[in-house]
Write a protein that holds these residues in place. Sequence first.
Motif, PDB file in Angstrom:
ATOM      1  N   PRO A 224      -1.809  10.317  -6.275  1.00 28.81           N
ATOM      2  CA  PRO A 224      -1.032  10.109  -7.499  1.00 28.81           C
ATOM      3  C   PRO A 224      -0.117   8.891  -7.395  1.00 28.81           C
ATOM      4  N   LEU A 225       0.079   8.209  -8.508  1.00 28.94           N
ATOM      5  CA  LEU A 225       0.976   7.060  -8.546  1.00 28.94           C
ATOM      6  C   LEU A 225       2.343   7.428  -7.972  1.00 28.94           C
ATOM      7  N   SER A 226       2.807   8.657  -8.262  1.00 27.59           N
ATOM      8  CA  SER A 226       4.126   9.102  -7.785  1.00 27.59           C
ATOM      9  C   SER A 226       4.201   9.185  -6.257  1.00 27.59           C
ATOM     10  N   GLN A 227       3.042   9.225  -5.582  1.00 28.44           N
ATOM     11  CA  GLN A 227       3.009   9.315  -4.109  1.00 28.44           C
ATOM     12  C   GLN A 227       2.471   8.042  -3.454  1.00 28.44           C
ATOM     13  N   MET A 228       2.114   7.048  -4.256  1.00 29.99           N
ATOM     14  CA  MET A 228       1.432   5.855  -3.745  1.00 29.99           C
ATOM     15  C   MET A 228       2.225   5.149  -2.641  1.00 29.99           C
ATOM     16  N   ARG A 229       3.532   4.976  -2.817  1.00 30.99           N
ATOM     17  CA  ARG A 229       4.346   4.286  -1.800  1.00 30.99           C
ATOM     18  C   ARG A 229       4.257   4.980  -0.436  1.00 30.99           C
ATOM     19  N   GLN A 230       4.329   6.305  -0.449  1.00 32.93           N
ATOM     20  CA  GLN A 230       4.303   7.066   0.805  1.00 32.93           C
ATOM     21  C   GLN A 230       2.904   7.121   1.429  1.00 32.93           C
ATOM     22  N   ARG A 231       1.863   7.052   0.608  1.00 32.93           N
ATOM     23  CA  ARG A 231       0.495   7.250   1.102  1.00 32.93           C
ATOM     24  C   ARG A 231      -0.334   5.969   1.155  1.00 32.93           C
ATOM     25  N   ILE A 232       0.297   4.834   0.963  1.00 31.15           N
ATOM     26  CA  ILE A 232      -0.418   3.549   0.863  1.00 31.15           C
ATOM     27  C   ILE A 232      -1.246   3.250   2.116  1.00 31.15           C
ATOM     28  N   LYS A 233      -0.819   3.735   3.264  1.00 30.02           N
ATOM     29  CA  LYS A 233      -1.537   3.479   4.519  1.00 30.02           C
ATOM     30  C   LYS A 233      -2.906   4.167   4.565  1.00 30.02           C
ATOM     31  N   GLU A 234      -3.160   5.078   3.638  1.00 32.59           N
ATOM     32  CA  GLU A 234      -4.474   5.739   3.573  1.00 32.59           C
ATOM     33  C   GLU A 234      -5.553   4.798   3.029  1.00 32.59           C
ATOM     34  N   LEU A 235      -5.126   3.679   2.466  1.00 31.41           N
ATOM     35  CA  LEU A 235      -6.076   2.720   1.879  1.00 31.41           C
ATOM     36  C   LEU A 235      -6.276   1.525   2.799  1.00 31.41           C
ATOM     37  N   ARG A 236      -7.510   1.068   2.872  1.00 32.16           N
ATOM     38  CA  ARG A 236      -7.839  -0.097   3.698  1.00 32.16           C
ATOM     39  C   ARG A 236      -7.734  -1.368   2.866  1.00 32.16           C
ATOM     40  N   LYS A 237      -7.213  -2.413   3.490  1.00 26.30           N
ATOM     41  CA  LYS A 237      -7.084  -3.703   2.794  1.00 26.30           C
ATOM     42  C   LYS A 237      -8.387  -4.489   2.798  1.00 26.30           C
ATOM     43  N   ASP A 238      -9.316  -4.132   3.691  1.00 25.66           N
ATOM     44  CA  ASP A 238     -10.561  -4.900   3.819  1.00 25.66           C
ATOM     45  C   ASP A 238     -11.700  -4.363   2.950  1.00 25.66           C
ATOM     46  N   GLN A 239     -11.412  -3.412   2.090  1.00 23.23           N
ATOM     47  CA  GLN A 239     -12.433  -2.873   1.189  1.00 23.23           C
ATOM     48  C   GLN A 239     -11.907  -2.898  -0.245  1.00 23.23           C
ATOM     49  N   PRO A 240     -12.811  -3.044  -1.224  1.00 23.24           N
ATOM     50  CA  PRO A 240     -12.360  -3.012  -2.623  1.00 23.24           C
ATOM     51  C   PRO A 240     -11.719  -1.667  -2.958  1.00 23.24           C
ATOM     52  N   VAL A 241     -10.747  -1.705  -3.846  1.00 23.56           N
ATOM     53  CA  VAL A 241     -10.090  -0.486  -4.325  1.00 23.56           C
ATOM     54  C   VAL A 241     -10.408  -0.359  -5.813  1.00 23.56           C
ATOM     55  N   TYR A 242     -10.987   0.778  -6.182  1.00 22.27           N
ATOM     56  CA  TYR A 242     -11.291   1.077  -7.582  1.00 22.27           C
ATOM     57  C   TYR A 242     -10.323   2.177  -8.017  1.00 22.27           C
ATOM     58  N   LEU A 243      -9.502   1.860  -8.987  1.00 27.50           N
ATOM     59  CA  LEU A 243      -8.465   2.772  -9.461  1.00 27.50           C
ATOM     60  C   LEU A 243      -8.790   3.271 -10.861  1.00 27.50           C
ATOM     61  N   TYR A 244      -8.344   4.481 -11.153  1.00 23.88           N
ATOM     62  CA  TYR A 244      -8.370   4.939 -12.531  1.00 23.88           C
ATOM     63  C   TYR A 244      -7.305   6.006 -12.729  1.00 23.88           C
ATOM     64  N   CYS A 245      -6.880   6.155 -13.977  1.00 30.70           N
ATOM     65  CA  CYS A 245      -5.953   7.211 -14.374  1.00 30.70           C
ATOM     66  C   CYS A 245      -6.483   7.768 -15.696  1.00 30.70           C
ATOM     67  N   GLN A 246      -5.644   8.356 -16.494  1.00 31.41           N
ATOM     68  CA  GLN A 246      -6.126   8.934 -17.747  1.00 31.41           C
ATOM     69  C   GLN A 246      -6.497   7.862 -18.767  1.00 31.41           C
TER      70      GLN A 246
END
Length: 130
Positions: free
Chosen positions: A66-88
Amino acid sequence: MELGFLIAITIAFILFSLYRYFKQKKVLTTLSEEEFREGYRKAQLIDVREQKEFDGGHILGARNIPLSQMRQRIKELRKDQPVYLYCQSGARSMRAAMLLNKKGYKDLNHLKGGFKKWGGKIKQSKKSQY
């Protein structure tokens, strides 16, 4: 005197809004559903909606950060791969992309119109079916 101040504030707000709009366009690629389908399996597919929304239905294969947790969980994402995001609808995924870009993520994409426009396969959580 007050009128001049209001005009200055209004102009500043408009300029700031334009700056954010063009900044988002620069850091985030908006993809049609077809384009999104073509690439999301080779990317990190992230649903930035809240847990209850995610449990109600999400794109098959998506992870919920969730966007509300993104700052705390950002390390779960890799910088060397594309990120595909979506919300409502697209607004939260844009905000998530701005945050990710500040942290050095480059290949950021989001689904035009968000989950409500998605016509592909979805998965519902067992929790939401009761």
